[in-house]
Design a protein around this motif. Sequence first.
Motif, PDB file in Angstrom:
ATOM      1  N   THR A  99       0.832  -1.208   0.000  1.00 56.99           N
ATOM      2  CA  THR A  99       0.000   0.000   0.000  1.00 56.99           C
ATOM      3  C   THR A  99       0.866   1.256   0.000  1.00 56.99           C
ATOM      4  N   PHE A 100       1.870   1.271   0.849  1.00 53.02           N
ATOM      5  CA  PHE A 100       2.757   2.434   0.918  1.00 53.02           C
ATOM      6  C   PHE A 100       3.502   2.629  -0.400  1.00 53.02           C
ATOM      7  N   ALA A 101       4.006   1.544  -0.968  1.00 51.38           N
ATOM      8  CA  ALA A 101       4.716   1.628  -2.251  1.00 51.38           C
ATOM      9  C   ALA A 101       3.806   2.203  -3.333  1.00 51.38           C
ATOM     10  N   LYS A 102       2.551   1.771  -3.347  1.00 53.16           N
ATOM     11  CA  LYS A 102       1.594   2.269  -4.343  1.00 53.16           C
ATOM     12  C   LYS A 102       1.318   3.758  -4.121  1.00 53.16           C
ATOM     13  N   MET A 103       1.201   4.172  -2.869  1.00 52.47           N
ATOM     14  CA  MET A 103       0.966   5.582  -2.567  1.00 52.47           C
ATOM     15  C   MET A 103       2.135   6.447  -3.053  1.00 52.47           C
ATOM     16  N   ILE A 104       3.352   5.976  -2.857  1.00 56.19           N
ATOM     17  CA  ILE A 104       4.531   6.720  -3.303  1.00 56.19           C
ATOM     18  C   ILE A 104       4.588   6.751  -4.824  1.00 56.19           C
ATOM     19  N   GLN A 105       4.318   5.616  -5.432  1.00 57.01           N
ATOM     20  CA  GLN A 105       4.308   5.549  -6.897  1.00 57.01           C
ATOM     21  C   GLN A 105       3.261   6.499  -7.474  1.00 57.01           C
ATOM     22  N   ASP A 106       2.076   6.511  -6.890  1.00 58.39           N
ATOM     23  CA  ASP A 106       1.017   7.425  -7.345  1.00 58.39           C
ATOM     24  C   ASP A 106       1.431   8.886  -7.176  1.00 58.39           C
ATOM     25  N   ALA A 107       2.123   9.190  -6.075  1.00 57.57           N
ATOM     26  CA  ALA A 107       2.585  10.562  -5.844  1.00 57.57           C
ATOM     27  C   ALA A 107       3.545  10.989  -6.946  1.00 57.57           C
ATOM     28  N   PHE A 108       4.400  10.080  -7.373  1.00 58.19           N
ATOM     29  CA  PHE A 108       5.377  10.420  -8.407  1.00 58.19           C
ATOM     30  C   PHE A 108       4.752  10.566  -9.789  1.00 58.19           C
ATOM     31  N   SER A 109       3.509  10.175  -9.925  1.00 57.05           N
ATOM     32  CA  SER A 109       2.830  10.357 -11.216  1.00 57.05           C
ATOM     33  C   SER A 109       2.318  11.787 -11.383  1.00 57.05           C
ATOM     34  N   LYS A 110       2.352  12.571 -10.306  1.00 59.02           N
ATOM     35  CA  LYS A 110       1.895  13.967 -10.364  1.00 59.02           C
ATOM     36  C   LYS A 110       2.917  14.808 -11.110  1.00 59.02           C
ATOM     37  N   SER A 111       2.437  15.681 -11.980  1.00 58.59           N
ATOM     38  CA  SER A 111       3.351  16.555 -12.717  1.00 58.59           C
ATOM     39  C   SER A 111       3.709  17.805 -11.913  1.00 58.59           C
ATOM     40  N   ASN A 112       2.846  18.203 -10.999  1.00 59.99           N
ATOM     41  CA  ASN A 112       3.103  19.375 -10.166  1.00 59.99           C
ATOM     42  C   ASN A 112       3.974  18.948  -8.966  1.00 59.99           C
ATOM     43  N   PRO A 113       5.183  19.500  -8.838  1.00 57.65           N
ATOM     44  CA  PRO A 113       6.079  19.090  -7.746  1.00 57.65           C
ATOM     45  C   PRO A 113       5.489  19.295  -6.350  1.00 57.65           C
ATOM     46  N   MET A 114       4.708  20.375  -6.163  1.00 57.87           N
ATOM     47  CA  MET A 114       4.108  20.635  -4.852  1.00 57.87           C
ATOM     48  C   MET A 114       3.069  19.564  -4.519  1.00 57.87           C
ATOM     49  N   GLU A 115       2.255  19.190  -5.502  1.00 58.71           N
ATOM     50  CA  GLU A 115       1.268  18.120  -5.299  1.00 58.71           C
ATOM     51  C   GLU A 115       1.959  16.796  -5.007  1.00 58.71           C
ATOM     52  N   LYS A 116       3.058  16.543  -5.704  1.00 52.05           N
ATOM     53  CA  LYS A 116       3.815  15.307  -5.479  1.00 52.05           C
ATOM     54  C   LYS A 116       4.322  15.255  -4.039  1.00 52.05           C
ATOM     55  N   GLU A 117       4.931  16.342  -3.582  1.00 57.28           N
ATOM     56  CA  GLU A 117       5.446  16.396  -2.210  1.00 57.28           C
ATOM     57  C   GLU A 117       4.329  16.230  -1.185  1.00 57.28           C
ATOM     58  N   MET A 118       3.189  16.879  -1.454  1.00 57.91           N
ATOM     59  CA  MET A 118       2.050  16.779  -0.532  1.00 57.91           C
ATOM     60  C   MET A 118       1.562  15.329  -0.463  1.00 57.91           C
ATOM     61  N   ASP A 119       1.467  14.653  -1.605  1.00 57.47           N
ATOM     62  CA  ASP A 119       1.021  13.259  -1.622  1.00 57.47           C
ATOM     63  C   ASP A 119       2.017  12.334  -0.922  1.00 57.47           C
ATOM     64  N   ILE A 120       3.302  12.610  -1.075  1.00 54.92           N
ATOM     65  CA  ILE A 120       4.313  11.811  -0.365  1.00 54.92           C
ATOM     66  C   ILE A 120       4.137  11.983   1.136  1.00 54.92           C
ATOM     67  N   ASP A 121       3.914  13.207   1.571  1.00 54.65           N
ATOM     68  CA  ASP A 121       3.731  13.439   3.003  1.00 54.65           C
ATOM     69  C   ASP A 121       2.404  12.874   3.507  1.00 54.65           C
ATOM     70  N   ARG A 122       1.375  12.870   2.679  1.00 59.30           N
ATOM     71  CA  ARG A 122       0.125  12.202   3.067  1.00 59.30           C
ATOM     72  C   ARG A 122       0.382  10.702   3.257  1.00 59.30           C
ATOM     73  N   ALA A 123       1.186  10.138   2.383  1.00 52.91           N
ATOM     74  CA  ALA A 123       1.544   8.713   2.497  1.00 52.91           C
ATOM     75  C   ALA A 123       2.325   8.474   3.792  1.00 52.91           C
ATOM     76  N   ARG A 124       3.203   9.388   4.141  1.00 55.71           N
ATOM     77  CA  ARG A 124       3.963   9.246   5.385  1.00 55.71           C
ATOM     78  C   ARG A 124       3.048   9.377   6.605  1.00 55.71           C
ATOM     79  N   PHE A 125       2.059  10.262   6.546  1.00 55.59           N
ATOM     80  CA  PHE A 125       1.055  10.360   7.619  1.00 55.59           C
ATOM     81  C   PHE A 125       0.334   9.022   7.770  1.00 55.59           C
ATOM     82  N   TRP A 126      -0.101   8.471   6.638  1.00 58.56           N
ATOM     83  CA  TRP A 126      -0.791   7.179   6.668  1.00 58.56           C
ATOM     84  C   TRP A 126       0.122   6.112   7.255  1.00 58.56           C
TER      85      TRP A 126
END
Length: 181
Positions: A99-126
């Motif tokens: 699940t965590f790997a998928k969340m990180i992979q999904d975050a890296f699919s974002k083209s906006n760097p700020m959105e990518k960072e936010m999704d990575i940190d959401r994954a870390r919260f989870w």
Amino acid sequence: MSSPSFLMASLPMLELGDPLPLTLAEFRGRCEGVLEPQELEALDVLLSGQVNEECKDEFVLAYQARDIQMKNVSGRLRAQAWGPEVRFAEKSFAGYDVTFAKMIQDAFSKSNPMEKEMDIDRARFWLVDSLAGVGEGTVYHVYAYAIKLQICERWSRISEKAGDEAVIKVINANDPAFVQE
């Protein structure tokens, strides 16, 4: 010495993007006298981001393993994006969280760097919530709160103005006509 459950009950809720309710230093101060000395050491190892071979705390070891997993996923994705001639050597770690790997992979699919960072940190919260488990009163919940607070503190320093200043500094550092004071 009071218990971690009393400490957790006294802390404000943390949501990614909300104003910082207290600093990491204030939080660390609240932990003194509540956590056992070995728990404080584990907390310090966790917050340092450094691997400490002497630390045997299960939460810390699991978090460090997931951090390596996250770096492996992001490194592999970056290497793929740069082309087939780029090789990436993954670092070994204990366990694998799909699940965590998928969340990180999904975050890296974002083209906006700020959105990518936010999704990575959401994954870390989870992740830290997952590692802490159900309930709110264990030292693992204190560790999870600390990681979340560290993430929130980092986001509190991120602003458009700070980004602009960093870009200007890089540009000017490479300009021989620019004189730094």
